[in-house]
Design an enzyme around this catalytic site. Structure first.
Site, PDB file in Angstrom:
ATOM      1  N   HIS A 169       4.638  -4.088   4.047  1.00 48.13           N
ATOM      2  CA  HIS A 169       5.188  -2.755   4.287  1.00 48.13           C
ATOM      3  C   HIS A 169       6.095  -2.401   3.110  1.00 48.13           C
ATOM      4  O   HIS A 169       7.042  -3.132   2.795  1.00 48.13           O
ATOM      5  CB  HIS A 169       5.972  -2.749   5.600  1.00 48.13           C
TER       6      HIS A 169
ATOM      7  N   ASN B   6      -1.550  -2.810  -6.767  1.00 52.81           N
ATOM      8  CA  ASN B   6      -2.976  -2.909  -7.074  1.00 52.81           C
ATOM      9  C   ASN B   6      -3.161  -3.505  -8.463  1.00 52.81           C
ATOM     10  O   ASN B   6      -2.198  -3.735  -9.188  1.00 52.81           O
ATOM     11  CB  ASN B   6      -3.638  -1.521  -7.028  1.00 52.81           C
TER      12      ASN B   6
ATOM     13  N   HIS C 221      -8.351  -2.359   2.367  1.00 53.54           N
ATOM     14  CA  HIS C 221      -7.944  -3.730   2.017  1.00 53.54           C
ATOM     15  C   HIS C 221      -8.346  -4.727   3.108  1.00 53.54           C
ATOM     16  O   HIS C 221      -7.654  -5.722   3.337  1.00 53.54           O
ATOM     17  CB  HIS C 221      -6.442  -3.807   1.759  1.00 53.54           C
TER      18      HIS C 221
END
Length: 699
Positions: A338, A147, A73
């Site tokens: 996170h 995603n 990413h």
């Protein structure tokens, strides 16, 4: 944005923003500087003196400007906005305030990204796209890291390093960049059948989205919502774009990578700057804990979906992005997501891939952002107050007061004290078992949902998937790898395996490994996605001296009024002269742009202009290429003669009675009538016209 619209997060960031206008250049210590072009030296031609503190500070800071890029990413774009819940009655399911209170506008930062490539790679490569949302809630930061595919390549996070090593450029020569079309990735795939479902998604058009604004997002994992009584409910998160889910075609995606490698990033930035704020709807698939084993797959398996026909997606709120970052590095590059950042009312499951990511994300930020204090970087700071005894370390920004930095304490009055309300409580469940390295047998079916995906595709989507497999495997040099992939795909669908084998030079399987179960899920196909607006669609109008200026004026008013963007392109910059002598500004000269960065093409009449376009190979290629990529074409009056020259139709297709002819997204008419405008808008709204025969198009 008005002062009333600014969120609490915006106001918090004001302390860190620097406006360089009307200020004096200084060093990092605030010392004013009157010359930053010449180093201090011993005479005009003498050596530079190291006592020049401004020179040393400036060069030292420059030498250390780069931080490690993300392993995956790395290339991304981000924006601020807000999330607002609908009046959705989720209070019996979760205590997460931002999900249940429609009166709260929760500030967010969203980062979109590609996965495999480096920061310098192109936006339109065939790849998974990241869709990560940081909610700055009043209960603390919540990160939903997902995603644009609802599934993943592997089932257990211990395989993640192997997968990433396989998809990254090969270690002996660092080739290819940002591409899955090479031996190591497909070697991993053919040896790991659990990748099969994800590879079907990767070979589909989902892997080359038209824009981030027209891309779905998924939380991938099964999470858990927890209510005030501690009762859990399994949940899958879905983001659905307001503009529908739309994609590029592969030939177009490759060309855009050369013409405008920042295509998706630029699109997002320009849409927000223009006030066309991107919007998504958040939907939830909710499964009672009592139904955990009610499916023919395992809810904890990240390579599986819950078909929407079994568990419908329940709309619960909307996400709107309305502000671009002020500084790419400080915000988009330094934002740290996170999965372990959860708020009360949201918890984890025992998904083995999710469990691994809970460790990996935090571990990654520690090295990428220089230490444990990265949550203090402005873009990462919560709007909730932070009070704890975690001290010191690199880049500590907080000035802690007091004598006590431990708990419990009496010297500091016992503060910070433990929470007695609105606190995070982990969902309680019994966990026991032997310490083993073994996956549940319920994770063992690697093909059934891959078949479901294939069965759900329209005919044109299937053709694109076959072409993608042929392209990727055609780049693979080792024949045994190609054979292994075909063997796996024969477990998905025999016809699919035969079509791919015949295109890559391996023997097709003689019989299916298993019969196709015949089940499908229409929600998986993009064919049924929303096609009800031309909002933000980019339309190219080809013109040359002698063009029908009145037609341009009418088309501009109608299409821009409907929310589209209309650019006038010509063989040269400046202006083009209308048939009656009017001068029309040219947005871009043809040599500086391409059909691949537009959604549709218009060609008005005017004998002189048509003749000049007919003699210009770039203009004819522009039309042919747009036709080949399935885009809407609107052609008026004498410009219909160009259809024959570009080999995309014939003027004889037009009946010539003053009406409008429409065939596979090509709209023909004598003049800019209301019917012509409406038919052209309908053709653009459809996004693509994949039914065209295009093999003969020399573009």
């Amino acid at each position: 944005m008005t002062s009333e619209e600014r969120t609490a997060k915006d106001r918090r960031l004001d302390d860190y923003r620097v406006d360089p206008q009307d200020t004096v250049l200084t060093t990092d210590q605030g010392i004013r500087i009157d010359d930053t072009d010449n180093s201090l030296s011993a005479g005009e031609r003498g050596p530079t003196l190291m006592e020049d503190f401004h020179f040393r500070e400036k060069l030292t800071h420059f030498d250390h400007e780069r931080i490690p890029e993300r392993v995956v990413h790395a290339r991304g774009a981000g924006a601020y906005g807000y999330y607002q819940a609908y009046d959705n009655s989720l209070a019996d399911t979760t205590t997460a305030g931002f999900l249940i209170d429609p009166g709260i506008k929760t500030p967010v930062f969203v980062r979109f990204s590609t996965v495999a490539g480096s920061r310098g790679s192109a936006d339109t490569v065939r790849d998974v796209r990241g869709f990560a949302v940081k909610f700055y809630t009043e209960q603390g930061n919540h990160d939903l890291v997902g995603n644009n595919f609802p599934v993943f390549f592997i089932q257990d996070g211990i395989k993640f390093p192997d997968f990433v090593h396989a998809v990254k450029p090969e270690p002996d020569n660092e080739i290819p960049q940002a591409s899955s079309a090479h031996d190591t990735l497909w070697d991993f795939v053919q040896l790991q059948p659990e990748t099969t479902h994800m590879m079907m998604w990767l070979m589909s058009d989902r892997a080359i989205p038209r824009s981030y604004r027209m891309m779905q997002g998924f939380g991938v994992h099964t999470f858990r919502l927890v209510n005030a009584e501690g009762r859990g409910t399994f949940v899958k998160f879905h983001w659905k774009p307001k503009l529908g889910t739309h994609s590029l075609v592969w030939d177009e995606a490759q060309k855009i990578a050369g013409r405008d490698p920042d295509f998706n990033r630029r699109d997002l930035w320009e849409a927000i700057e223009a006030g066309d704020f991107p919007e998504w709807e958040l939907g939830l698939q909710l499964v009672p804990e009592s139904d955990e084993f009610a499916f023919d797959f395992d809810l904890l398996d990240a390579t599986k979906i819950i078909p929407e026909e079994i568990v419908p997606v329940r709309p619960v709120g909307r996400l709107i992005l309305n502000r671009n970052p002020d500084n790419f590095f400080a915000e988009t590059e330094q934002v740290a997501f996170h999965l372990g950042n959860v708020v009360p009312g949201i918890d984890f499951t025992n998904d083995p891939l999710l469990q691994a990511r809970l460790f990996s994300y935090l571990d990654t930020q520690l090295i990428r952002l220089g230490g444990p204090n990265f949550p203090q970087i402005p873009v990462n700071r919560p709007i909730a107050e932070v009070r704890n005894n975690q001290r010191d370390g690199y880049h500590q920004m907080t000035i802690h007061r007091g004598q006590a930095s431990y708990h419990p304490n009496s010297l500091g009055g016992g503060f910070p004290a433990l929470a007695d309300r609105d606190r995070y409580v982990h969902h309680q469940e019994r966990v026991d078992g032997d310490k083993i390295r073994k996956r549940s047998e319920s994770f063992g079916d690697h093909y059934r949902q891959a078949t479901l995906f294939w069965n759900s595709m329209s005919e044109w989507e299937r053709k694109h998937i076959v072409a993608a497999f042929r392209f990727e495997l055609g780049k693979v040099r080792h024949n045994h790898i190609r054979e292994g992939v075909v063997r796996n795909l024969n477990n998905v669908d025999h016809e699919l395996a035969v079509l791919i084998a015949s295109g890559i030079g391996v023997a097709p399987p003689e019989a299916p490994s298993v019969p196709n179960h015949g089940q499908s899920s229409p929600a998986l196909s993009q064919a049924g996605s929303a096609k009800d607006s031309v909002l933000t669609r980019r339309i190219a109008l080809l013109a040359a001296d002698g063009v029908d200026a009145d037609a341009i004026t009418r088309l501009y008013g109608e299409l821009v009024g409907a929310g589209a963007t209309l650019d006038v392109l010509s063989t040269q910059g400046g202006t083009v002269r209308g048939g009656d002598g009017e001068h029309i500004p040219v947005t871009h000269p043809l040599p500086t742009t391409s059909s691949v960065v537009y959604d549709a093409v218009l060609v008005p009449g005017g004998e002189g202009g048509v003749q000049l376009l007919a003699e210009d190979g770039a203009a004819m290629h522009f039309m042919a290429e747009a036709y080949k990529h399935g885009k809407a074409l609107g052609v008026l009056g004498s410009a219909m003669a160009l259809l024959d020259i570009a080999r995309i139709g014939s003027a004889s297709d037009y009946p010539g009675d003053g009406g409008v002819s429409v065939e596979q997204g090509v709209v023909l008419g004598d003049t800019v009538s209301d019917d012509f405008v409406q038919e052209f808008i309908a053709a653009v709204t459809a996004h693509r016209h994949p039914e065209r025969v295009i093999r003969h198009i020399p573009a």
